[in-house]
Design a protein around this motif. Structure first.
Motif, mmCIF file in Angstrom:
data_model
loop_
_atom_site.group_PDB
_atom_site.id
_atom_site.type_symbol
_atom_site.label_atom_id
_atom_site.label_comp_id
_atom_site.label_asym_id
_atom_site.label_seq_id
_atom_site.Cartn_x
_atom_site.Cartn_y
_atom_site.Cartn_z
ATOM 1 N N GLU B 135 0.810 -1.229 0.000
ATOM 2 C CA GLU B 135 0.000 0.000 0.000
ATOM 3 C C GLU B 135 0.845 1.282 0.000
ATOM 4 N N LEU B 136 2.045 1.196 0.553
ATOM 5 C CA LEU B 136 2.880 2.394 0.676
ATOM 6 C C LEU B 136 3.972 2.417 -0.389
ATOM 7 N N PRO B 137 4.330 3.607 -0.869
ATOM 8 C CA PRO B 137 5.484 3.720 -1.761
ATOM 9 C C PRO B 137 6.757 3.296 -1.036
ATOM 10 N N VAL B 138 7.541 2.462 -1.686
ATOM 11 C CA VAL B 138 8.792 1.986 -1.095
ATOM 12 C C VAL B 138 9.924 2.141 -2.094
ATOM 13 N N VAL B 139 11.085 2.471 -1.595
ATOM 14 C CA VAL B 139 12.296 2.374 -2.407
ATOM 15 C C VAL B 139 13.308 1.573 -1.601
ATOM 16 N N THR B 144 18.574 -5.103 -5.126
ATOM 17 C CA THR B 144 17.428 -5.097 -6.042
ATOM 18 C C THR B 144 16.412 -6.106 -5.543
ATOM 19 N N LEU B 145 15.166 -5.740 -5.667
ATOM 20 C CA LEU B 145 14.084 -6.598 -5.222
ATOM 21 C C LEU B 145 13.035 -6.525 -6.329
ATOM 22 N N PRO B 146 12.761 -7.639 -6.990
ATOM 23 C CA PRO B 146 11.868 -7.612 -8.152
ATOM 24 C C PRO B 146 10.554 -6.873 -7.864
ATOM 25 N N GLY B 147 10.256 -5.929 -8.701
ATOM 26 C CA GLY B 147 8.977 -5.232 -8.547
ATOM 27 C C GLY B 147 9.041 -4.010 -7.659
ATOM 28 N N ILE B 148 10.165 -3.819 -6.959
ATOM 29 C CA ILE B 148 10.305 -2.659 -6.076
ATOM 30 C C ILE B 148 11.395 -1.751 -6.649
ATOM 31 N N PRO B 149 11.121 -0.455 -6.781
ATOM 32 C CA PRO B 149 12.166 0.427 -7.290
ATOM 33 C C PRO B 149 13.385 0.428 -6.369
ATOM 34 N N SER B 150 14.544 0.416 -6.973
ATOM 35 C CA SER B 150 15.745 0.350 -6.147
ATOM 36 C C SER B 150 16.812 1.327 -6.630
ATOM 37 N N VAL B 151 17.666 1.715 -5.708
ATOM 38 C CA VAL B 151 18.807 2.569 -6.035
ATOM 39 C C VAL B 151 20.059 1.911 -5.461
ATOM 40 N N LEU B 152 21.063 1.788 -6.294
ATOM 41 C CA LEU B 152 22.316 1.190 -5.841
ATOM 42 C C LEU B 152 23.474 1.992 -6.396
ATOM 43 N N SER B 153 24.610 1.886 -5.737
ATOM 44 C CA SER B 153 25.784 2.404 -6.422
ATOM 45 C C SER B 153 26.386 1.231 -7.176
ATOM 46 N N ASP B 154 27.278 1.542 -8.087
ATOM 47 C CA ASP B 154 27.802 0.506 -8.973
ATOM 48 C C ASP B 154 28.881 -0.287 -8.257
ATOM 49 N N LEU B 304 15.101 9.778 -2.642
ATOM 50 C CA LEU B 304 13.955 10.599 -2.253
ATOM 51 C C LEU B 304 13.183 11.099 -3.469
ATOM 52 N N GLU B 305 13.921 11.444 -4.498
ATOM 53 C CA GLU B 305 13.279 11.875 -5.734
ATOM 54 C C GLU B 305 12.326 10.785 -6.232
ATOM 55 N N ILE B 306 12.825 9.572 -6.257
ATOM 56 C CA ILE B 306 12.008 8.446 -6.718
ATOM 57 C C ILE B 306 10.829 8.227 -5.783
ATOM 58 N N LEU B 307 11.093 8.306 -4.498
ATOM 59 C CA LEU B 307 10.026 8.089 -3.530
ATOM 60 C C LEU B 307 8.919 9.134 -3.696
ATOM 61 N N PHE B 308 9.342 10.388 -3.846
ATOM 62 C CA PHE B 308 8.349 11.457 -3.999
ATOM 63 C C PHE B 308 7.538 11.251 -5.269
ATOM 64 N N ASN B 313 2.232 8.746 -7.640
ATOM 65 C CA ASN B 313 1.863 7.717 -8.606
ATOM 66 C C ASN B 313 2.479 7.902 -9.980
ATOM 67 N N LYS B 314 3.621 8.558 -10.000
ATOM 68 C CA LYS B 314 4.311 8.670 -11.278
ATOM 69 C C LYS B 314 5.140 7.411 -11.528
ATOM 70 N N ILE B 315 5.472 7.219 -12.766
ATOM 71 C CA ILE B 315 6.297 6.071 -13.119
ATOM 72 C C ILE B 315 7.756 6.369 -12.770
ATOM 73 N N VAL B 316 8.422 5.386 -12.177
ATOM 74 C CA VAL B 316 9.821 5.584 -11.794
ATOM 75 C C VAL B 316 10.661 4.441 -12.337
ATOM 76 N N PRO B 317 11.960 4.667 -12.488
ATOM 77 C CA PRO B 317 12.823 3.583 -12.958
ATOM 78 C C PRO B 317 12.785 2.418 -11.987
ATOM 79 N N SER B 318 12.831 1.210 -12.511
ATOM 80 C CA SER B 318 12.781 0.064 -11.606
ATOM 81 C C SER B 318 14.109 -0.069 -10.869
#
Lengths: 333, 333
Positions: B135-139, B144-154, B304-308, B313-318
């Motif tokens: 129900e809640l927006p998560v990052v 990486t977690l399939p289906g959940i937007p994620s941010v990682l460093s390389d 935070l950008e992605i979370l916001f 309900n905007k589309i964000v990179p996976s």
DNA sequence: CTGAAAGCGCTAACAT
DNA sequence: ATGTTAGCGCTTTCAG
């Protein structure tokens, strides 16, 4: 969003019953209890804590204001407070004041507006008045504020122990190197303890204090003050007191910098110069630095104890002082 | 406690009007506005954000789950997230999972119950299902977690850069020393990058990986695993590979320990052995340690950008990957 | 420009 | 053992 009403309707009971089941209050037949729980599962219902808080007037949230989290000592504090809160079923709303008294004021107002149950402040303020009619239980740490319960470690003792440690391991010309000696600040107490201990031991008291508005916490990453950086100040100090053989700093970051700098200019630690820092975080451990160590976990648990008592309107000590100790490591003999 | 009703009564207007004045909505005569503000002052009234949240369905609180705060890297993260939240007028509810997947689950449920507007998780979970119908927006970060937007460093690049740095500054027998190589973990990627870079340069790949359930974050203070502590492991490694002249560790704490240990056993850094760590916190700076540095602030601001965006309900990179870089300091040539 | 009334999701008397 | 009713402090239609 699924509400209690949805559950009640689907289960064919009243919302009160659902509430009772959830809070385990009153008496409920095993049959309805089962049914309610089943419907909760089916609907994937989760009670809304905000709504509950509105009724109960308890959020179970504690507000914490620290100067910065990105600082070894305060990260230790935040970790301790969070863990202690969690184990008492409280949540933590974390704020950073960046050593700004105005920000602190704004943040404390925000915390009140958010109806947290209590507030812990590593305060920058000299004036207690904003917290006098604050409505919320407050505990200040590392500072005394008339009328507000406070918890501090024994900074005077810390300074004194530092001097003693240096002198006992053979330092003849110890010096305190640091900044900020505003009256009543924790640094000032550490300095006083150090000075008095030197005098008691018949040793000349020396200091190199950079009296600066920016305290260590604001800009601890730069350590750059009055247009003059750490290196300049340090070299200047060594010029003034070339026979320095023991250095006490009122924090670990500065001590670490000094350790590195001394090695760079070819003076060996601890044989040539001894160093003792202050705080006792992971940093001193990794740098093998002798320090005056604060009992951070005990401080935080005392703070919470007092805060919880205040939340129940119990009488609490107006000020609590915790003892510090020296951890001997490789930067002293 | 003063409520809007009190203000309304004293000012001789309706609560609606007070609400309107406060929220600057609708049109209000200058006269009533003044009067309302005056009464608010007089009564020292402060709006109840909880009650407001109940209506607006927005708490303006972000939940953050990290393994620990008492860790140089995560303290940096928490500081960054808090600052970024504050500048967007959000508050931070901070939780520590202590690397426990069950605690993480409980905490995320708690955050949902408290109706935070979004959640950031340094996740321990391999299974994304709890977050699918959350129900809640998560990052999620650093995983990486399939289906959940994620941010990682390389992390792969990080390992590769580390190997390259070591090799370029003359290391003939570099080794990676660390723990935990679970498939898909960030350590595993760092190790892979290091290995591949060694191979690409025609250098024998060496590793000493302590494969341990307890990851570095759980018990980073002890660094004691499988009944065998750091010292034992390190000496064992040197026995296995006595010609080691370059060490890469997947974190800074371990690198710091190694630095100290090498000096203790009389091997000079960087002349004899070079060291490169990972993260880029204040610790590496103070220890004068060469590291692969993560762009922590940028990572957090991306998160935070992605979370916001997700909150609208905007589309964000996976998945978003941020580049890392090497900071050269005194532990390499 | 202002107010009355309804309701957010929940708990708590007070009934029955 | 369960339901009815009345709020918690606020925002938001809808009227006027």
């Amino acid at each position: 969003m699924i509400t209690m009403k949805d559950v009640a309707e689907k289960a064919g009971v009243s919302v009160t019953t659902v509430s009772r089941v959830l809070n385990n209050r009153g008496s409920i037949s095993e049959k309805t209890r089962k049914k309610v729980f089943r419907t909760i599962e089916e609907l994937n219902y989760h009670p809304n804590e905000m709504a509950r808080s509105l009724m109960t007037k308890k959020t179970h949230i504690i507000g914490l204001i620290v100067p910065a989290v990105d600082h070894p000592y305060f990260s230790m504090v935040v970790d301790a407070v969070e863990s202690l809160c969690a184990s008492s079923n409280y949540k933590l709303l974390l704020c950073t004041s960046h050593n700004s008294s105005e920000k602190e004021l704004k943040l404390s107002a925000m915390l009140r507006a958010n109806k947290v149950d209590g507030v812990i402040i590593y305060s920058q303020k000299e004036d207690p008045s904003p917290y006098m009619d604050y409505e919320l239980p407050v505990v200040v740490v590392d500072k005394t504020l008339p009328g507000i319960p406070s918890v501090l470690s024994d900074n005077y003792q810390g300074g004194s122990l530092a001097a003693k440690a240096l002198i006992e391991s053979g330092s003849k010309h110890p010096i305190i190197f640091g900044f900020e000696s505003r009256k009543n600040s924790i640094s000032e107490r550490r300095i006083a303890g150090f000075r008095d201990e030197c005098i008691r031991n018949g040793i000349e008291y020396r200091e190199y204090i950079i009296d600066n508005e920016l305290s260590i916490n604001t800009d601890f990453k730069k350590l750059d003050f009055l247009g003059c950086d750490f290196d300049d100040h340090f070299i200047k100090m060594l010029d003034m007191y070339p026979d320095t053989d023991g250095i006490f700093t009122t924090n670990e970051i500065l001590a670490s910098k000094i350790l590195l700098k001394l090695e760079k200019i070819g003076r060996s630690v601890p044989d040539d110069v001894q160093i003792i820092g202050y705080d006792g975080t992971i940093l001193s451990e990794l740098m093998d630095l002798t320090v005056v160590s604060q009992p951070t976990l005990q401080i935080c648990s005392t703070v919470l104890e007092i805060l919880f008592k205040r939340m129940e309107n119990k009488i609490v000590p107006s000020s609590t002082i915790m003892p510090v100790s020296v951890i001997k490591r490789g930067s002293t003999k």
